[in-house]
Scaffold this active site. Structure first.
Site, PDB file in Angstrom:
ATOM      1  N   ARG A  17      -0.837 -12.038   5.194  1.00 28.61           N
ATOM      2  CA  ARG A  17       0.575 -12.419   5.155  1.00 28.61           C
ATOM      3  C   ARG A  17       1.370 -11.889   6.351  1.00 28.61           C
ATOM      4  NH1 ARG A  17       3.060 -11.854  -0.783  1.00 28.61           N
ATOM      5  NH2 ARG A  17       4.644 -13.111   0.278  1.00 28.61           N
TER       6      ARG A  17
ATOM      7  N   LYS B  34       3.104   6.141   4.970  1.00 25.37           N
ATOM      8  CA  LYS B  34       2.321   4.910   4.976  1.00 25.37           C
ATOM      9  C   LYS B  34       1.915   4.484   6.392  1.00 25.37           C
ATOM     10  CE  LYS B  34       5.019   3.438   0.948  1.00 25.37           C
ATOM     11  NZ  LYS B  34       5.860   2.373   0.359  1.00 25.37           N
TER      12      LYS B  34
ATOM     13  N   PRO C 121       0.821  -1.209   0.000  1.00 27.17           N
ATOM     14  CA  PRO C 121       0.000   0.000   0.000  1.00 27.17           C
ATOM     15  C   PRO C 121       0.857   1.260   0.000  1.00 27.17           C
ATOM     16  CG  PRO C 121      -0.857  -1.591   1.558  1.00 27.17           C
ATOM     17  CD  PRO C 121       0.466  -2.120   1.087  1.00 27.17           C
ATOM     18  N   GLU C 122       0.395   2.255  -0.746  1.00 24.66           N
ATOM     19  CA  GLU C 122       1.110   3.523  -0.830  1.00 24.66           C
ATOM     20  C   GLU C 122       0.223   4.637  -0.303  1.00 24.66           C
ATOM     21  OE1 GLU C 122       3.091   4.085  -4.592  1.00 24.66           O
ATOM     22  OE2 GLU C 122       3.368   1.924  -4.863  1.00 24.66           O
TER      23      GLU C 122
END
Length: 285
Positions: free
Chosen positions: A109, A57, A2-3
């Protein structure tokens, strides 16, 4: 990974979900999401949300009583809201609200991270205090961009992804911004002219704006499996450039895969890209 746009939309959703609500119970599973932190401290996060800020982030929560939480989505982390009792795959931590809803942090994950601490310490955490300028929260002019990135000896795209210089950009939006600006990812920052720094600053803002527009909604499908690729250059290796028709290339750079158009993004500064490259707000549909 994710950015900035994805994390900003998560922040906005969380602010909406928590507005006027109280956290009546916080609980977390035993997982490496809390590496270096205590799950017991997460359980102390109760009451109303005072503020929720984003730096790059990272999400920085402040709750009543001076309790704080730093959260990072990692590669697969996301916040979702469900009714009490609903099953959420890979839920690692949960905020139970007085409305009967539950906000889950789901992470398949386990690359995400949560660190509860005193709210007064949030900006003193190592991961946060080392961050560079945030284009959305702090603004980013051409001069500020040049000051942050210009001294780097790294290749331009790698330097843009250095979170200590400009925070929030990752592989996707660095590639998109460089394409919009007509700059080759392998250029050295010291080779850019003032006009090129201006183009790049404008392109960074355009790429972030695009990402925010695409991400709107509680659970946006942003390039998930099967979703349409709406980026200009990222993920388009082997296809024709939408501007000039040249085949988009990909190559390894800084441990990631970089995408660029060799015609629109000339590696040698003396070669001008096609006229279309100045339309930094163009969106592929």
């Amino acid at each position: 990974m994710p950015e900035l746009p994805e994390v900003e939309i998560a922040r906005r959703n969380l602010v909406h979900w928590l507005d006027g609500r109280r956290v009546v119970r916080a609980e977390a599973d035993d997982s490496r999401v809390f590496r270096g932190a205590r799950r017991e401290d997460f359980a102390s996060l109760k009451g109303r949300l005072v503020s929720l800020e984003r730096r790059g982030k990272y999400l920085l929560f402040t709750f009543e009583g001076g309790r704080g939480l730093m959260a990072h989505l990692g590669m697969t982390g996301r916040f979702v809201r469900r009714p009490e009792g609903a099953s959420v795959p890979y839920s690692r931590a949960r905020f139970h609200l007085d409305s009967g809803d539950v906000i889950h942090f789901a992470d398949s994950r386990l690359f995400g991270r949560m660190e509860p601490c005193a709210a007064s310490r949030l900006y003193a955490l190592d991961a946060v205090k080392e961050l560079g300028r945030d284009p959305l929260a702090d603004g980013l002019t051409a001069a500020q961009l040049q000051e942050a990135v210009g001294p780097s000896k790294q290749e331009l795209k790698v330097a843009l992804m250095d979170q200590g210089r400009v925070t929030g950009l990752g592989n996707i939006h660095a590639a998109e911004a460089l394409y919009r600006a007509g700059l080759h990812p392998s250029r050295k920052p010291g080779s850019l002219t003032p006009e090129e720094w201006l183009r790049l600053a404008e392109a960074i803002h355009a790429s972030i704006t695009f990402g925010l527009e695409e991400q709107q909604g509680e659970e946006p499908a942003y390039l998930e499996d099967g979703a349409e690729n709406r980026f200009l250059v990222y993920g388009r290796a082997g296809t024709a450039c939408a501007r000039c028709g040249t085949t988009v290339q990909s190559f390894p750079q800084g441990g990631r895969t970089t995408h660029c158009c060799p015609q629109c993004q000339p590696k040698h500064p003396g070669r001008k890209p096609p006229d279309g490259r100045r339309k930094t707000s163009a969106r592929r549909r």
